[in-house]
Design a protein around this motif. Structure first.
Motif, PDB file in Angstrom:
ATOM      1  N   VAL A   1     -21.428  16.381  -4.639  1.00  0.00           N
ATOM      2  CA  VAL A   1     -21.482  15.768  -3.317  1.00  0.00           C
ATOM      3  C   VAL A   1     -21.188  14.286  -3.444  1.00  0.00           C
ATOM      4  CG1 VAL A   1     -22.907  15.289  -1.293  1.00  0.00           C
ATOM      5  CG2 VAL A   1     -23.182  17.442  -2.508  1.00  0.00           C
ATOM      6  N   ASP A   2     -20.415  13.748  -2.512  1.00  0.00           N
ATOM      7  CA  ASP A   2     -20.178  12.317  -2.390  1.00  0.00           C
ATOM      8  C   ASP A   2     -21.060  11.816  -1.249  1.00  0.00           C
ATOM      9  OD1 ASP A   2     -19.268   9.748  -1.824  1.00  0.00           O
ATOM     10  OD2 ASP A   2     -17.189  10.213  -2.302  1.00  0.00           O
ATOM     11  N   ILE A   3     -22.066  10.992  -1.559  1.00  0.00           N
ATOM     12  CA  ILE A   3     -23.023  10.557  -0.555  1.00  0.00           C
ATOM     13  C   ILE A   3     -22.353   9.740   0.543  1.00  0.00           C
ATOM     14  CG2 ILE A   3     -25.149   9.250  -0.158  1.00  0.00           C
ATOM     15  CD1 ILE A   3     -25.465  11.822  -1.797  1.00  0.00           C
ATOM     16  N   THR A   4     -21.326   8.970   0.196  1.00  0.00           N
ATOM     17  CA  THR A   4     -20.735   8.061   1.169  1.00  0.00           C
ATOM     18  C   THR A   4     -20.051   8.789   2.314  1.00  0.00           C
ATOM     19  OG1 THR A   4     -18.664   7.915  -0.101  1.00  0.00           O
ATOM     20  CG2 THR A   4     -20.395   6.299  -0.594  1.00  0.00           C
ATOM     21  N   ASN A   5     -19.533   9.977   2.057  1.00  0.00           N
ATOM     22  CA  ASN A   5     -18.863  10.716   3.138  1.00  0.00           C
ATOM     23  C   ASN A   5     -19.407  12.131   3.310  1.00  0.00           C
ATOM     24  OD1 ASN A   5     -17.696  12.133   0.958  1.00  0.00           O
ATOM     25  ND2 ASN A   5     -15.867  10.833   0.975  1.00  0.00           N
ATOM     26  N   GLY A   6     -20.343  12.519   2.465  1.00  0.00           N
ATOM     27  CA  GLY A   6     -20.972  13.826   2.592  1.00  0.00           C
ATOM     28  C   GLY A   6     -20.125  14.988   2.120  1.00  0.00           C
ATOM     29  N   LYS A   7     -18.970  14.720   1.511  1.00  0.00           N
ATOM     30  CA  LYS A   7     -18.106  15.816   1.078  1.00  0.00           C
ATOM     31  C   LYS A   7     -18.746  16.571  -0.081  1.00  0.00           C
ATOM     32  CE  LYS A   7     -13.731  13.864   2.649  1.00  0.00           C
ATOM     33  NZ  LYS A   7     -12.375  13.404   2.269  1.00  0.00           N
ATOM     34  N   PHE A   8     -18.663  17.911  -0.013  1.00  0.00           N
ATOM     35  CA  PHE A   8     -19.322  18.737  -1.013  1.00  0.00           C
ATOM     36  C   PHE A   8     -18.402  19.848  -1.499  1.00  0.00           C
ATOM     37  CE2 PHE A   8     -20.495  20.582   3.140  1.00  0.00           C
ATOM     38  CZ  PHE A   8     -20.057  21.886   2.981  1.00  0.00           C
ATOM     39  N   VAL A   9     -18.685  20.305  -2.712  1.00  0.00           N
ATOM     40  CA  VAL A   9     -18.078  21.512  -3.282  1.00  0.00           C
ATOM     41  C   VAL A   9     -19.209  22.275  -3.960  1.00  0.00           C
ATOM     42  CG1 VAL A   9     -16.414  22.491  -4.893  1.00  0.00           C
ATOM     43  CG2 VAL A   9     -15.858  20.371  -3.672  1.00  0.00           C
ATOM     44  N   PHE A  10     -19.468  23.524  -3.505  1.00  0.00           N
ATOM     45  CA  PHE A  10     -20.541  24.337  -4.066  1.00  0.00           C
ATOM     46  C   PHE A  10     -19.992  25.679  -4.504  1.00  0.00           C
ATOM     47  CE2 PHE A  10     -23.388  21.348  -2.115  1.00  0.00           C
ATOM     48  CZ  PHE A  10     -24.513  21.390  -2.926  1.00  0.00           C
ATOM     49  N   SER A  11     -20.416  26.128  -5.676  1.00  0.00           N
ATOM     50  CA  SER A  11     -20.012  27.434  -6.177  1.00  0.00           C
ATOM     51  C   SER A  11     -21.060  28.475  -5.802  1.00  0.00           C
ATOM     52  CB  SER A  11     -19.842  27.410  -7.695  1.00  0.00           C
ATOM     53  OG  SER A  11     -21.043  27.031  -8.332  1.00  0.00           O
ATOM     54  N   CYS A  12     -20.605  29.655  -5.415  1.00  0.00           N
ATOM     55  CA  CYS A  12     -21.492  30.752  -5.026  1.00  0.00           C
ATOM     56  C   CYS A  12     -21.779  31.649  -6.223  1.00  0.00           C
ATOM     57  CB  CYS A  12     -20.860  31.583  -3.911  1.00  0.00           C
ATOM     58  SG  CYS A  12     -20.503  30.670  -2.390  1.00  0.00           S
ATOM     59  N   THR A  13     -23.038  31.996  -6.411  1.00  0.00           N
ATOM     60  CA  THR A  13     -23.401  32.942  -7.465  1.00  0.00           C
ATOM     61  C   THR A  13     -23.554  34.357  -6.920  1.00  0.00           C
ATOM     62  OG1 THR A  13     -25.732  32.412  -7.119  1.00  0.00           O
ATOM     63  CG2 THR A  13     -24.567  31.184  -8.832  1.00  0.00           C
ATOM     64  N   GLU A  14     -23.699  34.487  -5.598  1.00  0.00           N
ATOM     65  CA  GLU A  14     -23.722  35.800  -4.953  1.00  0.00           C
ATOM     66  C   GLU A  14     -23.136  35.654  -3.554  1.00  0.00           C
ATOM     67  OE1 GLU A  14     -26.739  39.439  -3.596  1.00  0.00           O
ATOM     68  OE2 GLU A  14     -27.539  37.654  -4.584  1.00  0.00           O
ATOM     69  N   ALA A  15     -22.058  36.355  -3.305  1.00  0.00           N
ATOM     70  CA  ALA A  15     -21.388  36.262  -2.005  1.00  0.00           C
ATOM     71  C   ALA A  15     -20.684  37.580  -1.707  1.00  0.00           C
ATOM     72  CB  ALA A  15     -20.377  35.111  -1.997  1.00  0.00           C
ATOM     73  N   TYR A  16     -20.407  37.809  -0.414  1.00  0.00           N
ATOM     74  CA  TYR A  16     -19.804  39.065   0.027  1.00  0.00           C
ATOM     75  C   TYR A  16     -18.707  38.789   1.052  1.00  0.00           C
ATOM     76  CZ  TYR A  16     -24.095  40.982  -1.974  1.00  0.00           C
ATOM     77  OH  TYR A  16     -25.124  41.305  -2.826  1.00  0.00           O
ATOM     78  N   ARG A  17     -17.679  39.607   1.009  1.00  0.00           N
ATOM     79  CA  ARG A  17     -16.629  39.563   2.019  1.00  0.00           C
ATOM     80  C   ARG A  17     -17.145  40.254   3.279  1.00  0.00           C
ATOM     81  NH1 ARG A  17     -13.009  37.765   4.796  1.00  0.00           N
ATOM     82  NH2 ARG A  17     -10.775  38.084   4.484  1.00  0.00           N
ATOM     83  N   VAL A  18     -16.894  39.655   4.428  1.00  0.00           N
ATOM     84  CA  VAL A  18     -17.274  40.246   5.708  1.00  0.00           C
ATOM     85  C   VAL A  18     -16.002  40.469   6.523  1.00  0.00           C
ATOM     86  CG1 VAL A  18     -18.559  39.934   7.851  1.00  0.00           C
ATOM     87  CG2 VAL A  18     -19.528  39.127   5.683  1.00  0.00           C
ATOM     88  N   GLN A  19     -15.804  41.697   6.984  1.00  0.00           N
ATOM     89  CA  GLN A  19     -14.643  42.030   7.800  1.00  0.00           C
ATOM     90  C   GLN A  19     -15.107  42.864   8.992  1.00  0.00           C
ATOM     91  OE1 GLN A  19     -12.351  43.749   4.421  1.00  0.00           O
ATOM     92  NE2 GLN A  19     -10.754  42.264   4.955  1.00  0.00           N
ATOM     93  N   GLY A  20     -14.657  42.464  10.159  1.00  0.00           N
ATOM     94  CA  GLY A  20     -15.043  43.180  11.365  1.00  0.00           C
ATOM     95  C   GLY A  20     -16.537  43.178  11.609  1.00  0.00           C
ATOM     96  N   GLY A  21     -17.216  42.138  11.151  1.00  0.00           N
ATOM     97  CA  GLY A  21     -18.658  42.047  11.341  1.00  0.00           C
ATOM     98  C   GLY A  21     -19.470  42.908  10.398  1.00  0.00           C
ATOM     99  N   ARG A  22     -18.833  43.491   9.397  1.00  0.00           N
ATOM    100  CA  ARG A  22     -19.532  44.345   8.437  1.00  0.00           C
ATOM    101  C   ARG A  22     -19.460  43.743   7.038  1.00  0.00           C
ATOM    102  NH1 ARG A  22     -20.666  49.517  10.169  1.00  0.00           N
ATOM    103  NH2 ARG A  22     -19.843  50.071  12.254  1.00  0.00           N
ATOM    104  N   ILE A  23     -20.584  43.800   6.339  1.00  0.00           N
ATOM    105  CA  ILE A  23     -20.630  43.273   4.971  1.00  0.00           C
ATOM    106  C   ILE A  23     -19.917  44.243   4.041  1.00  0.00           C
ATOM    107  CG2 ILE A  23     -22.132  42.560   3.085  1.00  0.00           C
ATOM    108  CD1 ILE A  23     -24.265  41.921   5.172  1.00  0.00           C
ATOM    109  N   GLY A  24     -18.954  43.709   3.295  1.00  0.00           N
ATOM    110  CA  GLY A  24     -18.170  44.532   2.387  1.00  0.00           C
ATOM    111  C   GLY A  24     -18.490  44.253   0.929  1.00  0.00           C
TER     112      GLY A  24
END
Length: 473
Positions: free
Chosen positions: A387-410
């Protein structure tokens, strides 16, 4: 291993003499204190069927500070005697110069306590702790034949502090900390993935060493690892994202919380500088920093300047209403200290730091947020971030994530990163879940080379139009 109790500070210092020398150091200053600390900690780690680490550390020392305007003189020593304190006085007085300051009013004490004063290291013998780690290892391996490696860690610490102020105020605090973590690696057809779970807080080991706690941590670590075994390459592009409750609040902590600390705003270097009273988030967004939550990792009965821990509202219904302050920044900004003056140890000067930072719940059902999103990514676990405090820009890596299509968790996805800036993300919140959760007690926060324990939390959040970095478009 036998752990001896702390010796009283009075055997190291005559506090009347210490007060006299502190007054010499702060004569003509605006503020200052003598911070005395004794700390013990131990870490035992069991890895791949063997006790890998068994470490014990004990330290003590003092830090003396004199503050005039924006300048602070600070000296510290591991030698707890009058001679070392006299040398520290000469150093700290360099910041005061010819004086002319007006000593700030002392913090107003309370009788509140937010955690036990019991020493977690004394609640189980060394051999019992080793046996526990061995039992965790065997239990995790027996859960699934695909488990090829297990790591289990037990950590405990006990800190005692005394804060002495020039007007004679004498504040003490006893701060325990304990934690158990379990990590597993699974192998399926040559593909290996890992998962980690656990936590703790400002409490003893008694609750953590119960089978109901550590067995659940082992099962959760295995669940995450098995999810990652099935993960596909993450998509990339600008898309809607639903953040899960609890630990994903680390994004709020990093991308927003640091920007609400008083020193950055006094200096005008925060993305939130000069915005007090203005709308900085979507309606319904309320963010707090609360050091008074019982037994939480980030909680403090008093901060490291002697100010009682407080429940501070930072953003209320989308509007910026407060910053987190230590005493120096609060005085320079003409506001009250908020109990956020924290330091890593006696060797560090205090600065504005978060305690337990979280967003309050809304009304939406979490499933409804996913359905409303349509297509996007559901992110429920996070690893490292920048994170850059001066502008709040962030990059975060996900350790658990899911694709969502048509409102359904895939399918689960791997390699997903969330990219954006905190101020914009706050305004793009389209839905707030009713499932507020705090993290399990795993957070540490770094700032200016100092690390302190913290807590984070949030409900599920629907955020429109974040950039997702992934392995495919």
């Amino acid at each position: 291993m036998t752990v001896a109790p702390f010796r009283p500070f009075e055997t190291a210092f005559d506090l009347d003499t210490a007060l006299m020398l502190l007054r010499q150091a702060t004569e003509g200053a605006d503020d200052g204190e003598l911070f005395l600390e004794q700390r013990r900690s131990e870490v035992l780690s069991f890895d791949d069927g063997h006790l890998k680490t068994a470490s014990f550390d004990a330290s003590e020392g003092f830090g003396l500070r004199a503050v005039r305007g924006e300048t602070a003189g600070y000296a510290h020593s591991t030698t707890m005697d009058e001679q070392a304190l006299r040398r520290a006085v000469a150093t700290a007085r360099l910041a005061v110069g010819s004086g002319g300051g007006t000593m700030a009013e002392a913090p107003r004490p309370t009788n509140a306590r937010h955690y036990t004063d019991q020493d977690p290291m004394l609640q189980a013998t060394f051999s019992a702790k080793v046996d526990l780690l061995r039992e965790i290892d065997a239990f995790a391996r027996a859960l699934d034949s695909r488990v090829v490696q297990v790591s289990a860690t037990l950590a405990a610490a006990h800190q005692e502090v005394v804060i002495l102020r020039p007007e004679g105020t004498h504040v003490s605090d006893i701060r325990p900390m304990s934690r158990i973590n379990v990590s597993v690696i699974v192998d399926q057809g040559g593909r290996r993935e890992s998962g980690t779970a656990g936590g703790g807080g400002r409490a003893g080991l008694i609750g953590l060493i119960q089978p109901g706690h550590w067995q659940q941590a082992a099962r959760e670590a295995l669940r995450i690892a098995l999810v990652n075994l099935e993960a596909e390459d993450a998509p990339a592009g600008v898309m809607d994202v639903v953040l899960g409750p609890g630990w994903p609040g680390i994004l709020l902590h990093e991308a927003v919380g640091h920007g609400l600390e008083g020193d950055f705003n006094r200096k005008g270097s925060s993305a939130f500088s000069g915005l007090m009273g203005q709308m900085v988030a979507a309606p319904g967004v309320t963010v707090l920093d609360d050091g008074t939550l019982p037994d939480r990792r980030g909680s403090i009965t008093v901060d490291d300047e002697g100010t009682p821990g407080q429940r501070n509202v930072l953003i209320e219904d989308g509007r910026l209403v407060g910053y987190m302050q230590d005493r120096q920044n609060a005085r320079l900004m003409g506001v009250a200290a908020t109990g956020n003056g924290r330091r890593q140890s006696y060797a560090h000067a205090p600065m504005p730091r978060m305690t337990n930072t979280f967003m309050l719940a809304g009304q939406a059902e979490p499933d409804a947020l996913v359905a409303e999103m349509g297509d996007g990514v559901l992110a429920v676990g996070f690893g490292g971030g920048q994170v850059d405090i001066t502008n709040g820009k962030f990059v975060f890596s996900c350790t658990e994530a899911y694709r969502v299509q048509g409102g359904r968790i895939g399918a689960p996805v791997k390699g997903a990163t969330l990219i954006g800036d905190g101020a914009t993300a706050l305004r793009k919140i389209r839905g707030i879940g009713n499932d507020l959760a705090l993290d399990p007690g795993i957070g540490n926060c770094g700032k200016a080379g100092q690390w302190v324990p913290v807590g984070v939390g949030q409900p599920s959040l629907l955020i429109g139009g974040l950039t997702v970095g992934g392995a495919r478009g």
